[in-house]
Design a protein around this motif. Sequence first.
Motif, short mmCIF file in Angstrom:
data_model
loop_
_atom_site.label_atom_id
_atom_site.label_comp_id
_atom_site.label_asym_id
_atom_site.label_seq_id
_atom_site.Cartn_x
_atom_site.Cartn_y
_atom_site.Cartn_z
N GLN A 41 0.92 -1.14 0.09
CA GLN A 41 -0.13 -0.07 -0.25
C GLN A 41 0.98 1.12 0.03
O GLN A 41 1.77 1.44 1.04
N VAL A 42 0.68 2.02 -1.09
CA VAL A 42 1.59 3.08 -1.47
C VAL A 42 0.89 4.49 -1.51
O VAL A 42 -0.02 4.54 -2.13
N GLU A 43 1.20 5.50 -0.52
CA GLU A 43 0.54 6.63 -0.79
C GLU A 43 1.31 7.81 -0.67
O GLU A 43 2.41 7.82 0.33
N ASN A 44 1.23 8.92 -1.40
CA ASN A 44 2.09 10.07 -1.52
C ASN A 44 3.54 9.67 -1.47
O ASN A 44 4.46 10.12 -0.89
N LEU A 45 3.83 8.88 -2.58
CA LEU A 45 5.31 8.57 -2.93
C LEU A 45 5.77 9.48 -3.88
O LEU A 45 5.14 9.91 -4.90
N ASP A 46 6.84 9.81 -3.80
CA ASP A 46 7.35 10.82 -4.80
C ASP A 46 8.92 10.38 -5.32
O ASP A 46 9.83 9.98 -4.50
N ILE A 47 9.07 9.77 -6.49
CA ILE A 47 10.34 9.19 -6.92
C ILE A 47 10.56 10.05 -8.28
O ILE A 47 10.01 10.37 -9.21
N GLU A 48 12.02 10.26 -8.12
CA GLU A 48 12.72 11.18 -9.04
C GLU A 48 14.27 10.64 -9.18
O GLU A 48 14.71 10.10 -8.20
N GLN A 49 14.67 10.96 -10.21
CA GLN A 49 16.39 10.42 -10.66
C GLN A 49 16.55 9.03 -9.94
O GLN A 49 17.44 8.84 -9.55
N CYS A 50 15.72 8.10 -10.40
CA CYS A 50 15.67 6.75 -10.37
C CYS A 50 15.77 6.00 -11.68
O CYS A 50 15.08 6.62 -12.76
N ASP A 51 16.37 4.82 -11.89
CA ASP A 51 16.23 4.15 -13.25
C ASP A 51 14.93 3.78 -13.61
O ASP A 51 14.24 3.95 -14.51
N GLY A 52 14.18 3.11 -12.53
CA GLY A 52 12.64 2.67 -12.96
C GLY A 52 12.09 2.83 -11.55
O GLY A 52 12.31 2.59 -10.59
N PRO A 53 10.93 3.64 -11.66
CA PRO A 53 10.00 3.87 -10.27
C PRO A 53 9.61 2.49 -9.67
O PRO A 53 9.99 2.10 -8.56
#
Length: 169
Positions: free
Chosen positions: A97-109
């Motif tokens: 369960q994932v809420e309010n996730l912010d992913i940047e500068q990653c190879d694949g989210p």
Amino acid sequence: DADLVVPLGVRLEVPSGVTFRMPEGRNIRVHGILEVQGTSQAPVQFIGRDGARWGGISFENPEGLSLLRHVSIRGATRGADPVSYPSAVSGLNAELQVENLDIEQCDGPIFCRGGSIVLRNSRLHTPFTGDCINVKRGKALIEDCVFVGNNAPDTDAIDYDGVVGGVVR
């Protein structure tokens, strides 16, 4: 520096405001349960130590529901086994369960095979060829998310493979 492993039978609870500064190439490997409880005022951050590119968070046949709330991930690549865990957040037969996730500068989210994922109110960016979220043979619900892509070929915001009854809102 070694990988951080959450073994079977262990629940790791991470309160708001914590910052994980991950060593280069190292991972968080979850066999038990991971509960990350950031807040909008004090998110939990996963970043590379001194700007290093680190591994990823992999849920490796874990024993129960794991939560990621108000989390920021930067500089992640993939898990210890990049074939099974090819993204910043990867799950194999995991309940997430994932809420309010912010992913940047990653190879694949995000990548999930089997299990289930609920993804809400999140922002995923991929600067490379690939999907923001790829779910294979599991259950998925995605609501109120923003996907930022690029001009690379074969880059999808959402890729459901063998997902029956998956929901995107």
